[in-house]
Design a protein around this motif. Sequence first.
Motif: not given
Lengths: 254, 630
Positions: A92-96, B498-501, B527-528, A87-90
């Motif tokens: 973080d991705l949304l914040l980017a 995720g893929l963009v990053q 992983d994510a 969830r944190k990674t997701l």
Amino acid sequence: MQLTIDDKQVTAEQGQTLLEVARAHDIPIPTLCYHESLEARGSCRLCLVEIRKPKWPGWKRLVASCVYPAEEGLEVRTATEEIVGIRKTLIDLLLARCPKNPEIVELARAYGIEQTSYAVLDATRQCILCGQCVRVCEDIIGASAIGMYGRGAGKKVGPAYGKAAETCIGCGACAFVCPTRCIQVIDEGLTRRIPRWNVEFELVPCRICGKPVSTRKHIDFVRGRVSAGPEVLETCSDCLRAYYGAKVAAEGHM
Amino acid sequence: MRLGSVKELEKRRKSLRKARDGVRRRIIVCAGTGCVAGGSLDIYAALVEQSRESGLDVEVELEACGGKRGKTGPDYMSASGCHGFCQVGPLVHITPDDILYCHVKTADVPKIVDETLKKGKVIEKLLYKDPTDDERKQGREDITFYNRQQRVALESCGVIDPESLDDYLAHGGYQALVKSLTEMQPDDVIDAVEKSGLRGRGGGGFPAGRKWRSCLAAPGDVRYVICNGDEGDPGAFMDRSIMEGDPFKVVEGMTIGAYALRSSSGYIYVRHEYPLAVQRLEKAIAIARGAGLLGEDILGTGFSFDIKINRGGGAFVCGESSALMRSVAGYMGEPRPKYIHSTEKGLFDQPTVLNNVETWVCVPPIIDRGAAWFAAMGTEKSKGTKAFSLVGKVNNTGLVEVPMGISLREIIFDIGGGILDGREFKAVQTGGPSGGCLPADRLDLPVDFDSLTEAGSMMGSGGMIVMDDRNCMVDVADYFIKFLIQESCGKCVPCREGLVQMHAILERIIQGEGRPDDIGKLEHLADAVEAASLCALGKTAVNPVRSTLKFFRDEYEAHIKDKRCPAGVCKALITYRINDNCNGCTLCVKACPVGAITGKKKQKHVLDTDKCTRCGACEAICNQNAISVE
């Protein structure tokens, strides 16, 4: 049926999703693309939970709780270390994606993220493509004024061909459900603008107090679906309440 | 001509077989997409015209080959689907003499007519030259590319005329459907498919029989069968070749499936970019319908089934079954969570069986020859054969079909004839963008569903891209991630964002700006994305990065720590230099578009590395091996 969520025994109805069951029992699961009035889409993935089945020892799976149907005997965990990490990674991705969106920034903070660890490609973006606006416009309002177009990283929400949303009635339901509040509905005098869909509408004043009720197009749209005249449709909610309140007080019924 | 009963069909088959047996020679011109692009349709027209002009008895319809003729029957000339050996096309194959002419041009036609067709002589210079021993080989029997293959799905592909039901019937077409309709109950058909061990050839490898059975068990009055022809992996063309080369078998396979599932409606979803496949399928469906093999009351048995073609708009994600079904139904091609299987709730929310092209064409031979015959091929858990499109840095590019369990080495080095220009093998990418890259020490791995998955790649639909020491694995991983960024539907966050990053990180590594923690970041994101993505596209999208990190980690480290691209690919990290082999020919001086090379005739040239844009033009033109890449 009986199942457990975070070791708590809970009861569920056939057809309920895991998210509905959890929320009915005050077990929090974060969501961004979910709205109780809309068909679940399973796209933000924040509501991921872990499920296990007693009949299959050792088996586990991560599923989107907003779409996964409740099952007898299921063991659900909503906040394992793995899930919180994902969830944190997701987030973080949304914040980017939307580094300046207050709702996303606040959500990130709640997960201890002050700054995204990823590359910001366009700092002006505010929309997370959850699709709630599209679903409410099509499934609840029935206007189908906006849709998703493009795919992958270039996916966008908007009216067809990026032009003015011809079938938009200016009801503002899209802005109401938007989790990142990135759809502006601007009322000035008797004009309503929704810049994101390139539309402008005439507002109808309340026949009693003169305060804007809604757009002319919205009122016409509703008139086509219900049997009510201007005394109802062109009266603001405050005046309607006052009118019926007085009527009930005088006549004992509506 | 409508075949109103099984008896009529068998009568027709008998007369066609008689005609076929009377044929003196069969001249087959490949009309697969590759050879058509090479001009094979003109070659075919010229062959027919010129051989008739020179007095040869030539027929272009099988039906016309029968009747009263002399002792030697006519030559039967037809176009066919892909022969598989695209590297050396356009191809002309002559049977029963087994002469395979390669790289044929229209200008060669007079000679083929005069020498081969009239005098029976073989034209040496049109034969295949084996790159391993430089010898000319006459026919398929002599060429390792062909003689090591075992063809089931591709059996008639490149043999029969794809636009002729007659040719299909003469080759045993519709025997399996007749057998199903007359000797088997629908459940017997499912039993046979289950016992054959057939697993879906589209990527997942799910047992076809089990899928069919669960669809049949699902409540509902209407069931659909779908053929997935939305092959989208870069470099893959198995299904395309089957649809183009043997469309009746696709139709027959689906009809048998529909009989087993008590379905009356089927869809073939084909990419819009496969116009020839669409055209041949449309024709096959129309002919089958006219012959009473599709539509109401097939062969007078009371069973009815029809097929519609749906064209995909070129979205890779529409190869994913739930996205495909949404697309057929007229919605945007987005996958849905498959917690309820499409066998229960598929197309239009009805129970649906979806298999890919190659899976469907395995059904007729399984019914015809028996489940045991099919199950005897392959390995314990992966039965039968598998078609691969073998491409990349390999001598023999083309379409191959081999028994499951054969090693990667046999495919690449025996059938494929080894690495191009005698270079060193580095990796093979299997399974398309969802698969992974396997290094040299995995070459003896048996090619089956489970072994490839275990090794960190996957079978996928059968793309096989061979890479040599001049391929940079970071660059390859980035290529597939870029492909998937474009092809992701964009619905769920991990795949879209995720893929963009991951691409951003790979890009900076390639640019020489990699950071020490980038490998860790890539692994964390992988992983994510794998755990959280909604559909199989996202879940497997990380495989190219994961497998290259597993097997070629040193290459990533060389990019990040030493700012060096060992394969000499990543422009920001390489330097071109002129070495002592230079004989001062000035070719490179003229070729350099930015004037970075100077030098006089017969004197070693000088390359200004500051001016150099690393375009590689000098290296490409130098015939002295005097340009080194560091």
